[in-house]
Design an enzyme around this catalytic site. Structure first.
Site, mmCIF file in Angstrom:
data_model
loop_
_atom_site.group_PDB
_atom_site.id
_atom_site.type_symbol
_atom_site.label_atom_id
_atom_site.label_comp_id
_atom_site.label_asym_id
_atom_site.label_seq_id
_atom_site.Cartn_x
_atom_site.Cartn_y
_atom_site.Cartn_z
ATOM 1 N N LYS A 60 0.857 -1.201 0.000
ATOM 2 C CA LYS A 60 0.000 0.000 0.000
ATOM 3 C C LYS A 60 0.885 1.240 0.000
ATOM 4 O O LYS A 60 1.761 1.396 0.845
ATOM 5 C CB LYS A 60 -0.910 0.022 1.231
ATOM 6 C CG LYS A 60 -1.849 1.221 1.213
ATOM 7 C CD LYS A 60 -2.868 1.146 2.340
ATOM 8 C CE LYS A 60 -2.404 1.757 3.613
ATOM 9 N NZ LYS A 60 -2.214 3.220 3.594
ATOM 10 N N ASP A 91 -3.485 4.372 -1.862
ATOM 11 C CA ASP A 91 -4.455 4.771 -0.832
ATOM 12 C C ASP A 91 -4.416 6.292 -0.660
ATOM 13 O O ASP A 91 -3.790 6.800 0.264
ATOM 14 C CB ASP A 91 -4.075 4.036 0.466
ATOM 15 C CG ASP A 91 -4.911 4.437 1.673
ATOM 16 O OD1 ASP A 91 -6.045 4.909 1.486
ATOM 17 O OD2 ASP A 91 -4.415 4.268 2.806
ATOM 18 N N LYS A 134 -7.410 8.185 -0.828
ATOM 19 C CA LYS A 134 -8.679 8.576 -0.188
ATOM 20 C C LYS A 134 -9.232 9.878 -0.741
ATOM 21 O O LYS A 134 -9.419 10.862 -0.004
ATOM 22 C CB LYS A 134 -8.507 8.708 1.330
ATOM 23 C CG LYS A 134 -8.006 7.480 2.048
ATOM 24 C CD LYS A 134 -8.014 7.690 3.556
ATOM 25 C CE LYS A 134 -7.508 6.504 4.333
ATOM 26 N NZ LYS A 134 -6.069 6.257 4.249
ATOM 27 N N ASP A 152 -13.757 15.029 -2.945
ATOM 28 C CA ASP A 152 -13.888 16.384 -3.506
ATOM 29 C C ASP A 152 -15.185 16.405 -4.307
ATOM 30 O O ASP A 152 -15.973 15.446 -4.239
ATOM 31 C CB ASP A 152 -12.650 16.688 -4.382
ATOM 32 C CG ASP A 152 -12.348 18.181 -4.485
ATOM 33 O OD1 ASP A 152 -13.316 18.978 -4.606
ATOM 34 O OD2 ASP A 152 -11.166 18.558 -4.447
ATOM 35 N N THR A 158 -10.527 3.803 10.645
ATOM 36 C CA THR A 158 -10.396 2.890 11.788
ATOM 37 C C THR A 158 -9.821 3.593 13.027
ATOM 38 O O THR A 158 -9.783 3.009 14.104
ATOM 39 C CB THR A 158 -9.524 1.668 11.419
ATOM 40 O OG1 THR A 158 -8.397 2.115 10.662
ATOM 41 C CG2 THR A 158 -10.299 0.694 10.582
ATOM 42 N N ARG A 216 2.362 -0.542 10.884
ATOM 43 C CA ARG A 216 3.404 -0.537 11.903
ATOM 44 C C ARG A 216 3.700 -1.895 12.526
ATOM 45 O O ARG A 216 4.825 -2.127 12.969
ATOM 46 C CB ARG A 216 3.040 0.497 12.981
ATOM 47 C CG ARG A 216 3.244 1.920 12.475
ATOM 48 C CD ARG A 216 2.509 2.948 13.291
ATOM 49 N NE ARG A 216 1.070 2.930 13.022
ATOM 50 C CZ ARG A 216 0.211 3.819 13.528
ATOM 51 N NH1 ARG A 216 0.649 4.754 14.331
ATOM 52 N NH2 ARG A 216 -1.077 3.749 13.210
HETATM 53 O O1 C5P Z 1 0.363 1.321 10.979
HETATM 54 P P1 C5P Z 1 -1.065 0.889 10.787
HETATM 55 O O2 C5P Z 1 -1.226 -0.605 10.672
HETATM 56 O O3 C5P Z 1 -2.026 1.525 11.781
HETATM 57 O O4 C5P Z 1 -1.426 1.484 9.350
HETATM 58 C C1 C5P Z 1 -2.707 1.416 8.786
HETATM 59 C C2 C5P Z 1 -2.683 1.998 7.406
HETATM 60 O O5 C5P Z 1 -3.970 1.898 6.843
HETATM 61 C C3 C5P Z 1 -2.269 3.462 7.353
HETATM 62 O O6 C5P Z 1 -1.507 3.642 6.159
HETATM 63 C C4 C5P Z 1 -3.578 4.202 7.253
HETATM 64 O O7 C5P Z 1 -3.472 5.384 6.501
HETATM 65 C C5 C5P Z 1 -4.448 3.196 6.517
HETATM 66 N N1 C5P Z 1 -5.889 3.299 6.780
HETATM 67 C C6 C5P Z 1 -6.442 3.144 8.036
HETATM 68 N N2 C5P Z 1 -7.795 3.246 8.218
HETATM 69 C C7 C5P Z 1 -8.595 3.475 7.182
HETATM 70 C C8 C5P Z 1 -8.063 3.630 5.907
HETATM 71 C C9 C5P Z 1 -6.684 3.496 5.741
HETATM 72 O O8 C5P Z 1 -5.696 2.912 8.993
HETATM 73 N N3 C5P Z 1 -9.905 3.509 7.349
#
Ligand code: C5P
Length: 231
Positions: free
Chosen positions: A32, A59, A61, A64, A118, A210
């Protein structure tokens, strides 16, 4: 139905990203590319990662007015990424425009919509956004809107995968961030599960940042995610 682990490469340079991907010389994980990396490196990073043989979820998002989103997605479709997304809160007409712009050039690509981030709790959604409904109902409603607009799935928490599949069908994709191993810190995420629970809840793809990028051994952490989610 394909199920896979997508690694969120949230880095701020090409150098850091490619060094990280060197950990996976024997595998080609689905990657991603989010705002941080794309805004740092531009479209060249997409090509670079695709050239190495990875599938790419871009990603960004988008959110607009419909005409702007349609034109932006028409440009992004030229990058031939495997998956990309918009915000469902942009409304059905924005998502319809997005689908027109994207699928005209990339009919086999996967265009999905973010329901509620999330990191958002029900309390914050109600207090900050004045959306006075239970969070799962909002996600379910946004998922139905997304389906009506002709997109192929949503981004949601694994906790919401069952209701989305129940309402929108099992072939409507749930792409689910908010993944942590049981021992990991949640960080800024709120609606989290483990990879094993995401599997039980029926998620189609898990997005893991992460817990893999920050692991002492990212390769082992990725293999653990695959084992817990796919087996
Ligand atoms: O590090 P972590 O596992 O929290 O990363 C989650 C990834 O998913 C990040 O890149 C974040 O921008 C993306 N994301 C998210 N929740 C969403 C959409 C995308 O955490 N609803």
């Amino acid at each position: 139905m394909p199920k896979d682990v997508i690694i969120a490469c949230d880095f701020n340079s090409q150098e850091a990203t490619l060094k990280f991907l060197d950990n996976f010389s024997n595998e080609k994980p689905f990657v991603k590319i989010g705002m941080e990396l794309y805004y740092a490196c531009g479209p060249a990073i997409v090509e670079k990662i695709k050239d190495r043989g990875h599938k790419v979820f871009l990603d960004l998002k988008l959110h607009d007015i419909p005409n702007t989103v349609k034109k932006a997605l028409s440009v992004l479709a030229d990058l031939e990424v495997d998956m990309t997304n918009v915000h469902a809160s942009g409304t059905i007409s924005m998502m319809e425009a997005a689908a027109e712009g994207y699928y005209a050039k990339n009919p086999n690509g996967i265009l999905i919509a973010v329901t509620q981030l999330t990191s958002t709790t029900e309390e914050r959604m109600q207090k900050d956004l004045l959306i006075d409904k239970p969070l799962p109902d909002v996600v379910a409603h946004y998922a139905l809107n997304t389906k009506k607009a002709g997109l192929k799935g949503v981004v949601c928490s694994p906790l919401e995968s069952p209701i989305v599949h129940e309402l929108c069908g099992s072939d409507f994709l749930t792409v689910t961030p908010g993944i942590r191993f049981a021992t990991d810190a949640k960080g800024d995420q709120a609606r989290v599960t483990t990879p094993a629970d995401a599997k039980k809840l029926g998620s189609d793809y898990i997005v893991v940042g992460r817990s893999i990028t920050g692991a002492a051994d990212p390769y082992e952490a990725y293999k653990q995610c695959l084992a817990d989610f796919l087996n």
